[in-house]
Design a protein around this motif. Structure first.
Motif, PDB file in Angstrom:
ATOM      1  N   LEU A  87       0.821  -1.219   0.000  1.00 14.86           N
ATOM      2  CA  LEU A  87       0.000   0.000   0.000  1.00 14.86           C
ATOM      3  C   LEU A  87       0.853   1.266   0.000  1.00 14.86           C
ATOM      4  CD1 LEU A  87      -2.703  -1.163   2.558  1.00 14.86           C
ATOM      5  CD2 LEU A  87      -3.031  -0.806   0.102  1.00 14.86           C
ATOM      6  N   GLY A  88       2.179   1.086   0.058  1.00 17.54           N
ATOM      7  CA  GLY A  88       3.080   2.223  -0.099  1.00 17.54           C
ATOM      8  C   GLY A  88       3.461   2.956   1.169  1.00 17.54           C
ATOM      9  N   ASP A  89       3.136   2.419   2.343  1.00 20.20           N
ATOM     10  CA  ASP A  89       3.466   3.098   3.597  1.00 20.20           C
ATOM     11  C   ASP A  89       4.793   2.540   4.124  1.00 20.20           C
ATOM     12  OD1 ASP A  89       3.619   4.213   6.132  1.00 20.20           O
ATOM     13  OD2 ASP A  89       1.459   4.082   6.483  1.00 20.20           O
ATOM     14  N   LYS A  90       5.899   3.196   3.753  1.00 15.90           N
ATOM     15  CA  LYS A  90       7.224   2.681   4.111  1.00 15.90           C
ATOM     16  C   LYS A  90       7.493   2.765   5.608  1.00 15.90           C
ATOM     17  CE  LYS A  90       9.333   3.759  -0.364  1.00 15.90           C
ATOM     18  NZ  LYS A  90      10.408   4.518  -1.055  1.00 15.90           N
ATOM     19  N   ALA A  91       7.085   3.879   6.217  1.00 21.61           N
ATOM     20  CA  ALA A  91       7.347   4.050   7.644  1.00 21.61           C
ATOM     21  C   ALA A  91       6.631   2.988   8.469  1.00 21.61           C
ATOM     22  CB  ALA A  91       6.916   5.450   8.089  1.00 21.61           C
ATOM     23  N   ALA A  92       5.366   2.740   8.149  1.00 22.77           N
ATOM     24  CA  ALA A  92       4.603   1.729   8.881  1.00 22.77           C
ATOM     25  C   ALA A  92       5.166   0.336   8.622  1.00 22.77           C
ATOM     26  CB  ALA A  92       3.132   1.789   8.473  1.00 22.77           C
ATOM     27  N   THR A  93       5.641   0.101   7.412  1.00 20.45           N
ATOM     28  CA  THR A  93       6.236  -1.195   7.090  1.00 20.45           C
ATOM     29  C   THR A  93       7.484  -1.429   7.934  1.00 20.45           C
ATOM     30  OG1 THR A  93       5.430  -1.059   4.802  1.00 20.45           O
ATOM     31  CG2 THR A  93       7.194  -2.632   5.248  1.00 20.45           C
ATOM     32  N   GLN A  94       8.347  -0.426   7.998  1.00 13.92           N
ATOM     33  CA  GLN A  94       9.569  -0.559   8.791  1.00 13.92           C
ATOM     34  C   GLN A  94       9.250  -0.800  10.260  1.00 13.92           C
ATOM     35  OE1 GLN A  94      12.273   2.719   8.061  1.00 13.92           O
ATOM     36  NE2 GLN A  94      11.898   2.632   5.861  1.00 13.92           N
ATOM     37  N   GLN A  95       8.235  -0.122  10.776  1.00 15.13           N
ATOM     38  CA  GLN A  95       7.849  -0.311  12.169  1.00 15.13           C
ATOM     39  C   GLN A  95       7.377  -1.743  12.422  1.00 15.13           C
ATOM     40  OE1 GLN A  95       5.067   2.574  13.726  1.00 15.13           O
ATOM     41  NE2 GLN A  95       4.524   1.291  15.481  1.00 15.13           N
ATOM     42  N   LEU A  96       6.550  -2.260  11.519  1.00 17.65           N
ATOM     43  CA  LEU A  96       6.048  -3.624  11.679  1.00 17.65           C
ATOM     44  C   LEU A  96       7.171  -4.651  11.576  1.00 17.65           C
ATOM     45  CD1 LEU A  96       2.689  -3.568   9.680  1.00 17.65           C
ATOM     46  CD2 LEU A  96       2.968  -4.168  12.101  1.00 17.65           C
ATOM     47  N   VAL A  97       8.080  -4.442  10.648  1.00 22.12           N
ATOM     48  CA  VAL A  97       9.203  -5.370  10.502  1.00 22.12           C
ATOM     49  C   VAL A  97      10.064  -5.348  11.769  1.00 22.12           C
ATOM     50  CG1 VAL A  97      11.305  -5.885   9.200  1.00 22.12           C
ATOM     51  CG2 VAL A  97       9.223  -5.243   7.988  1.00 22.12           C
ATOM     52  N   GLY A  98      10.247  -4.153  12.335  1.00 22.99           N
ATOM     53  CA  GLY A  98      10.990  -4.051  13.588  1.00 22.99           C
ATOM     54  C   GLY A  98      10.304  -4.815  14.713  1.00 22.99           C
ATOM     55  N   GLU A  99       8.991  -4.678  14.812  1.00 24.17           N
ATOM     56  CA  GLU A  99       8.235  -5.407  15.830  1.00 24.17           C
ATOM     57  C   GLU A  99       8.336  -6.918  15.594  1.00 24.17           C
ATOM     58  OE1 GLU A  99       4.253  -3.937  15.698  1.00 24.17           O
ATOM     59  OE2 GLU A  99       4.824  -1.875  16.231  1.00 24.17           O
ATOM     60  N   ALA A 100       8.266  -7.317  14.337  1.00 23.08           N
ATOM     61  CA  ALA A 100       8.358  -8.738  14.010  1.00 23.08           C
ATOM     62  C   ALA A 100       9.720  -9.301  14.392  1.00 23.08           C
ATOM     63  CB  ALA A 100       8.097  -8.945  12.521  1.00 23.08           C
ATOM     64  N   PHE A 101      10.786  -8.529  14.140  1.00 23.54           N
ATOM     65  CA  PHE A 101      12.127  -9.010  14.482  1.00 23.54           C
ATOM     66  C   PHE A 101      12.271  -9.193  15.991  1.00 23.54           C
ATOM     67  CE2 PHE A 101      16.614  -8.611  15.535  1.00 23.54           C
ATOM     68  CZ  PHE A 101      17.185  -9.504  14.637  1.00 23.54           C
ATOM     69  N   GLU A 102      11.788  -8.212  16.759  1.00 21.89           N
ATOM     70  CA  GLU A 102      11.886  -8.315  18.216  1.00 21.89           C
ATOM     71  C   GLU A 102      11.107  -9.530  18.732  1.00 21.89           C
ATOM     72  OE1 GLU A 102      10.666  -4.627  19.909  1.00 21.89           O
ATOM     73  OE2 GLU A 102      12.287  -3.478  18.994  1.00 21.89           O
ATOM     74  N   LEU A 103       9.938  -9.740  18.168  1.00 21.42           N
ATOM     75  CA  LEU A 103       9.125 -10.871  18.596  1.00 21.42           C
ATOM     76  C   LEU A 103       9.765 -12.193  18.165  1.00 21.42           C
ATOM     77  CD1 LEU A 103       6.529 -11.493  20.088  1.00 21.42           C
ATOM     78  CD2 LEU A 103       5.276 -11.315  17.929  1.00 21.42           C
ATOM     79  N   ALA A 104      10.330 -12.219  16.966  1.00 21.18           N
ATOM     80  CA  ALA A 104      11.006 -13.428  16.490  1.00 21.18           C
ATOM     81  C   ALA A 104      12.219 -13.745  17.354  1.00 21.18           C
ATOM     82  CB  ALA A 104      11.425 -13.250  15.035  1.00 21.18           C
ATOM     83  N   ARG A 105      12.896 -12.712  17.810  1.00 19.81           N
ATOM     84  CA  ARG A 105      14.033 -12.914  18.713  1.00 19.81           C
ATOM     85  C   ARG A 105      13.568 -13.591  20.004  1.00 19.81           C
ATOM     86  NH1 ARG A 105      15.329  -7.669  20.347  1.00 19.81           N
ATOM     87  NH2 ARG A 105      16.887  -7.298  18.718  1.00 19.81           N
ATOM     88  N   GLU A 106      12.469 -13.084  20.560  1.00 20.26           N
ATOM     89  CA  GLU A 106      11.932 -13.647  21.800  1.00 20.26           C
ATOM     90  C   GLU A 106      11.469 -15.091  21.606  1.00 20.26           C
ATOM     91  OE1 GLU A 106       8.783 -11.125  23.049  1.00 20.26           O
ATOM     92  OE2 GLU A 106      10.049  -9.332  23.233  1.00 20.26           O
ATOM     93  N   GLN A 107      10.891 -15.369  20.437  1.00 19.66           N
ATOM     94  CA  GLN A 107      10.328 -16.688  20.172  1.00 19.66           C
ATOM     95  C   GLN A 107      11.352 -17.670  19.597  1.00 19.66           C
ATOM     96  OE1 GLN A 107       7.186 -15.513  17.490  1.00 19.66           O
ATOM     97  NE2 GLN A 107       5.752 -15.030  19.152  1.00 19.66           N
ATOM     98  N   GLY A 108      12.577 -17.174  19.350  1.00 17.62           N
ATOM     99  CA  GLY A 108      13.598 -18.040  18.754  1.00 17.62           C
ATOM    100  C   GLY A 108      13.261 -18.444  17.327  1.00 17.62           C
TER     101      GLY A 108
END
Length: 323
Positions: free
Chosen positions: A46-67
């Motif tokens: 949908l073209g929202d780069k800032a929101a995409t980066q934020q979600l990817v950051g949240e996903a990485f942190e959660l993936a780190r916690e979940q291994g």
């Protein structure tokens, strides 16, 4: 089920629908790392780069916690695609520090090459891609290495290496494909040779059929033109729902003076891919040659307005000015 449906929506380019599905899931339970990345893909579409980066950051942190190693890598690749190389590099170092096999493996080397390429460090990109290819020569890695190596050292280096790889395994279609693609604008005879070898192994391969038809047509000899038309027709018959073979054969027929046949095929190709500027240019050129100046002018005007860059743009501007 909602996640699978959202992924299907993404494949069809229905980004808003995919986001809506993921939002509906989030109302029932917090999204896990993989699900956040599905939503990130929808937001990116949908073209929202800032929101995409934020979600990817949240996903990485959660993936780190979940291994969740796989999702961590997907997050890093996503940041690389968005050219956020500092963040991607930091994450890459973190994951490599926790996984010795990954740290010395081809997947990390490929990502290092991607980052180096974005940073303009061609020598580092070539070295990293070469390491990845030596370990596991996937089609994507071969393509990246070959492009980077060609840019730095010239096609001769790539030609020799890919020839050596084909000599070692004549049935490796990935090597043949990359070799043919890289040779296409540089050494047509070599490209023909590689595509012929690929076609012998995979007779129904769309790319080989289509590009070989185009290459035969450029030779202009009567026998080669006939081979080009025969191969082009075979590709059209095998892939009736794909506009590329229709465009290629249509243009070959145009250049050999078979204008009515060319018009029919190019019209079909344009209807299937109305946003492809090259197909539109081929169709408009054929229309103009048949005296359909008004239709050609209208199509060229729309195409030039919609596409600031495409290979035939200057020719399209010249033709439009004459109509």
């Amino acid at each position: 089920a909602q996640q699978v449906a959202a992924a299907a929506e993404l494949e069809m380019g229905r980004f808003e629908a995919a986001r809506a599905r993921m939002d509906a899931m989030a109302e029932k339970a917090p999204l896990n790392a993989k699900q956040l990345m599905v939503k990130a893909r929808a937001i990116s579409g949908l073209g929202d780069k800032a929101a995409t980066q934020q979600l990817v950051g949240e996903a990485f942190e959660l993936a780190r916690e979940q291994g969740d190693f796989g999702t961590q890598i997907n997050c890093i690749r996503s940041m690389v695609r968005m050219r956020q190389v500092d963040r991607a590099s930091a994450w890459l170092d973190e994951v490599a520090g926790a996984n010795a096999a990954f740290a010395s493996g081809p997947m990390k080397a490929e990502i290092v090459g991607d980052i180096a390429s974005i940073n303009g460090d061609s020598a580092a990109a070539v070295a990293a891609y070469r390491q990845a290819v030596d370990a596991a020569p996937t089609p994507a890695r071969l393509q990246k290495w070959a492009i980077a190596e060609t840019a730095q050292g010239g096609f001769d280096v790539v030609d020799a290496r890919l020839t050596q790889m084909s000599d070692a395994d004549a049935t490796n279609v990935d090597v043949l494909r990359v070799h043919a693609q890289l040779a296409l604008p540089r050494d047509e005879a070599r490209s023909i040779d590689r595509y012929e070898a690929l076609l012998a192994l995979k007779p129904d391969d769309l790319e080989a059929n289509n590009n070989l038809s185009y290459l035969y047509s450029k030779r202009r000899a009567t026998g080669d033109i006939q081979k080009a038309i025969k191969l082009g027709q075979s590709a059209v018959d095998k892939y009736p729902q794909n506009p590329a073979p229709k465009d290629t054969l249509g243009w070959i027929l145009f250049e050999t003076g078979k204008l009515e046949q060319a018009l029919e095929l190019l019209t079909e190709a344009h209807e299937m891919a109305p946003k492809d500027p090259s197909i539109a240019f081929h169709l408009a050129t054929t229309q103009a040659s048949l005296g359909q100046s008004s239709a050609a002018k209208s199509l060229l005007t729309r195409t030039l307005a919609d596409h600031a860059e495409f290979p035939e743009r200057q020719e399209a501007l010249s033709l439009a000015s004459r109509l």
